[in-house]
Write an enzyme that holds these catalytic residues in place. Sequence first.
Site, PDB file in Angstrom:
ATOM      1  N   LYS A 136      85.912  40.759  25.626  1.00 64.98           N
ATOM      2  CA  LYS A 136      84.991  41.045  24.513  1.00 64.98           C
ATOM      3  C   LYS A 136      85.469  40.288  23.285  1.00 64.98           C
ATOM      4  O   LYS A 136      86.615  40.437  22.863  1.00 64.98           O
ATOM      5  CB  LYS A 136      84.961  42.538  24.200  1.00 64.98           C
ATOM      6  CG  LYS A 136      84.088  43.337  25.139  1.00 64.98           C
ATOM      7  CD  LYS A 136      83.816  44.708  24.526  1.00 64.98           C
ATOM      8  CE  LYS A 136      82.978  45.586  25.435  1.00 64.98           C
ATOM      9  NZ  LYS A 136      82.741  46.902  24.836  1.00 64.98           N
ATOM     10  N   LYS A 138      92.532  49.433  32.200  1.00 64.65           N
ATOM     11  CA  LYS A 138      91.484  48.578  31.642  1.00 64.65           C
ATOM     12  C   LYS A 138      91.050  47.522  32.661  1.00 64.65           C
ATOM     13  O   LYS A 138      89.858  47.229  32.790  1.00 64.65           O
ATOM     14  CB  LYS A 138      91.959  47.914  30.348  1.00 64.65           C
ATOM     15  CG  LYS A 138      90.904  46.996  29.739  1.00 64.65           C
ATOM     16  CD  LYS A 138      90.817  47.042  28.250  1.00 64.65           C
ATOM     17  CE  LYS A 138      89.561  46.309  27.788  1.00 64.65           C
ATOM     18  NZ  LYS A 138      89.465  46.179  26.339  1.00 64.65           N
ATOM     19  N   GLU A 157      79.657  45.507  30.711  1.00 66.33           N
ATOM     20  CA  GLU A 157      79.350  46.841  30.212  1.00 66.33           C
ATOM     21  C   GLU A 157      77.927  47.293  30.556  1.00 66.33           C
ATOM     22  O   GLU A 157      77.150  47.680  29.686  1.00 66.33           O
ATOM     23  CB  GLU A 157      79.590  46.903  28.690  1.00 66.33           C
ATOM     24  CG  GLU A 157      79.647  48.348  28.187  1.00 66.33           C
ATOM     25  CD  GLU A 157      80.274  48.473  26.789  1.00 66.33           C
ATOM     26  OE1 GLU A 157      81.309  47.841  26.547  1.00 66.33           O
ATOM     27  OE2 GLU A 157      79.718  49.222  25.993  1.00 66.33           O
ATOM     28  N   ARG A 207      82.084  50.503  32.038  1.00 69.92           N
ATOM     29  CA  ARG A 207      82.950  49.972  30.982  1.00 69.92           C
ATOM     30  C   ARG A 207      82.796  50.725  29.661  1.00 69.92           C
ATOM     31  O   ARG A 207      83.728  50.762  28.846  1.00 69.92           O
ATOM     32  CB  ARG A 207      82.675  48.472  30.778  1.00 69.92           C
ATOM     33  CG  ARG A 207      83.617  47.857  29.763  1.00 69.92           C
ATOM     34  CD  ARG A 207      83.613  46.332  29.765  1.00 69.92           C
ATOM     35  NE  ARG A 207      84.519  45.862  28.729  1.00 69.92           N
ATOM     36  CZ  ARG A 207      84.967  44.621  28.610  1.00 69.92           C
ATOM     37  NH1 ARG A 207      84.581  43.720  29.474  1.00 69.92           N
ATOM     38  NH2 ARG A 207      85.788  44.284  27.640  1.00 69.92           N
ATOM     39  N   HIS A 216      83.703  54.028  14.793  1.00 73.22           N
ATOM     40  CA  HIS A 216      82.979  52.939  14.128  1.00 73.22           C
ATOM     41  C   HIS A 216      82.271  53.437  12.873  1.00 73.22           C
ATOM     42  O   HIS A 216      82.210  52.727  11.862  1.00 73.22           O
ATOM     43  CB  HIS A 216      81.969  52.303  15.080  1.00 73.22           C
ATOM     44  CG  HIS A 216      82.600  51.409  16.106  1.00 73.22           C
ATOM     45  ND1 HIS A 216      81.900  50.890  17.167  1.00 73.22           N
ATOM     46  CD2 HIS A 216      83.864  50.934  16.221  1.00 73.22           C
ATOM     47  CE1 HIS A 216      82.713  50.138  17.901  1.00 73.22           C
ATOM     48  NE2 HIS A 216      83.908  50.150  17.354  1.00 73.22           N
TER      49      HIS A 216
END
Lengths: 383, 383
Positions: free
Chosen positions: B160, B244, B254, B258, B269
């Site tokens: 990512k 992971k 994802e 994931r 966030h």
Amino acid sequence: MARHTLEPMPPVAIAPFVPVSVSIDLGDRSYAIMIGADLFADAASYDGLPRGGHALIVSNDTVAPLYLDDLRQTLQSRHRHVHTVVLPDGETHKEWGTLQRIFDALLNAGCDRKTVLYALGGGVVGDMTGFAAACFMRGVSFVQVPTTLLAQVDSSVGGKTGINHPLGKNMVGAFHQPLRVLCDLNVLRSLPARELSAGLAEVIKYGPIADMAFFDWIEAHIDDLRGLEVAALSHAVQRSCEIKALVVSSDEREAGLRAILNFGHTFGHAIEAGLGYGAWLHGEAVGCGMVMAARLSQVLGLVDDAFVERVRRLVERAGLPVVAPVLDVGNNVERYLSLMRVDKKAEDGEIRFVLVDGPGKAVLRPVSDDLVADVIERSCRVA
Amino acid sequence: MARHTLEPMPPVAIAPFVPVSVSIDLGDRSYAIMIGADLFADAASYDGLPRGGHALIVSNDTVAPLYLDDLRQTLQSRHRHVHTVVLPDGETHKEWGTLQRIFDALLNAGCDRKTVLYALGGGVVGDMTGFAAACFMRGVSFVQVPTTLLAQVDSSVGGKTGINHPLGKNMVGAFHQPLRVLCDLNVLRSLPARELSAGLAEVIKYGPIADMAFFDWIEAHIDDLRGLEVAALSHAVQRSCEIKALVVSSDEREAGLRAILNFGHTFGHAIEAGLGYGAWLHGEAVGCGMVMAARLSQVLGLVDDAFVERVRRLVERAGLPVVAPVLDVGNNVERYLSLMRVDKKAEDGEIRFVLVDGPGKAVLRPVSDDLVADVIERSCRVA
């Protein structure tokens, strides 16, 4: 030296008013290029595409007044929310600040990972919309609705997306395939003659590198094409897309064969960057660049003078420049060479060119600077 | 409602000073995570990576004075040209203007498609370097050399990459896998205690969602970890990367599983964005977010109060905040909710949470606003 050849392909029947479909075969990223008249206002063109959720139409301030309302109306019957963003038109705007406006629009509208972007415009809109789709939330879907001939026969097909950097064209981007390409031939009627000619450069390109029978056909129909004769346009778009589809399907990420589609582009990119993006249209630079690349092929003994003259003549008849511009009066050749050394095909400072290795066959190879210099000097003199 | 479970995994032996390697299995994009002491100055760590041509080391102005020269010296024996670019440190700089400096460095140095980027720094450097590598000339290779615990156990692994947008974190990016990840445990000695704690949040994360035996182990060794005991750090990094790796290998982009790695991240966030990026470290926000997500799981009857208290207690012992910040005195709950609605897991405005579905098992599901509001209100009160 990598030599690339395409399998011979069967001749294609000309079926003017029946929409045709060309497939790009890329496994689970395969998609159809649909070609026809009145295509993008027709609901059937969207069959099988995602429905519901958010759609964002990205267009520019030249195309939006002509076609944005039609496309929005069609999409409103398919998507719950249809948003729009209209960008300033032109290659000079193919940069981060403009791209950011697409992200702003997506986030201000509350768009999510299921959002579908629609690129309504020419190559610049398509490249930027595709790149925005590649990056937004690390990847959403998009549909190409190309409104220029250049975008229909080249840039909307194959998944190359990106923006320019002050030091080089398309230097920042991604491979991201669209879900579909809708080539509506009717929209070409609103295209300025200069833009039509620029698109013809990318049509002509497919002849020398892959299909001389198609080159013969273009020579015979160049006036029909410039006159927007729909049957001729349909065939030109279809054949161009078929050749591009074959090449892209076998080499999506340009490990080898795909580079042949850059015939004329190494010289062309130097012209665009050297004059400042937007001075010459991309297709104009490529047209002139193809004459230069044909000349370089001749210098290396791969084709004869008569072939170079055929290319030069057809480019000229398409309404494109055939004399290269002087980029720097005192230091012209060095300026060309230094601009070409940042080409994406270059490796360790060595410039590699797509050359014609006998009519209809392309080869990618480095060429020594002195031979390239000779071609630049001859090409900048009035023919 | 999507329920995700991982296969039980065998216990891992603790072998403190022997470098270990964890594999990420992604077909032709597979790579190794190497974990050990004195790893990144050791030439053997680079075996099998591309040699010759250009390398660009990307670092930040905190890490560069400590480790840039060492890495450059090692790479100079492998690459013909080794360039460097040093970015300003911090999450606030994870944006386009900073990214552009990487492209400037690449193009000014005449880098080409064979160039290898090396990300020497924490999560921000890794995410930006990876995104630059994904986009430069539509994709070049890169190697992660993470210098924070958070980057070693989480952000450097899995491909990512991206940058922030004023309206949301990591909204613009790409999936782009590194060629290798080099986790040198020695570099953690220079990490400030606050950064170490932030990294521990991502270590703790793997327990509730996948492996309660590992959670037990962290509870027993939290003081060793905060004391930078190498054997403990080695096990924590290895086990985190193994979990992971399993998750990423089965769901690279994802599509489902994931998402469980985002445990605590939806609340986290909102905290980061609401306070302004950089006020709390990412790991601090995730630590507090995990307590909130555990509480939400309890409200839904998926876990009991004792479990929530275990999570809260371990997060606190790791040196992380466990009381959520008030983001807007007059309108706090609505502020949280509106920030969470732009989360990438949201669909059509509906927020989806990673919840603990019994200790060691995760589930991704939407939760009604009133239950979420209750958890926000309770979490913002001093415990």
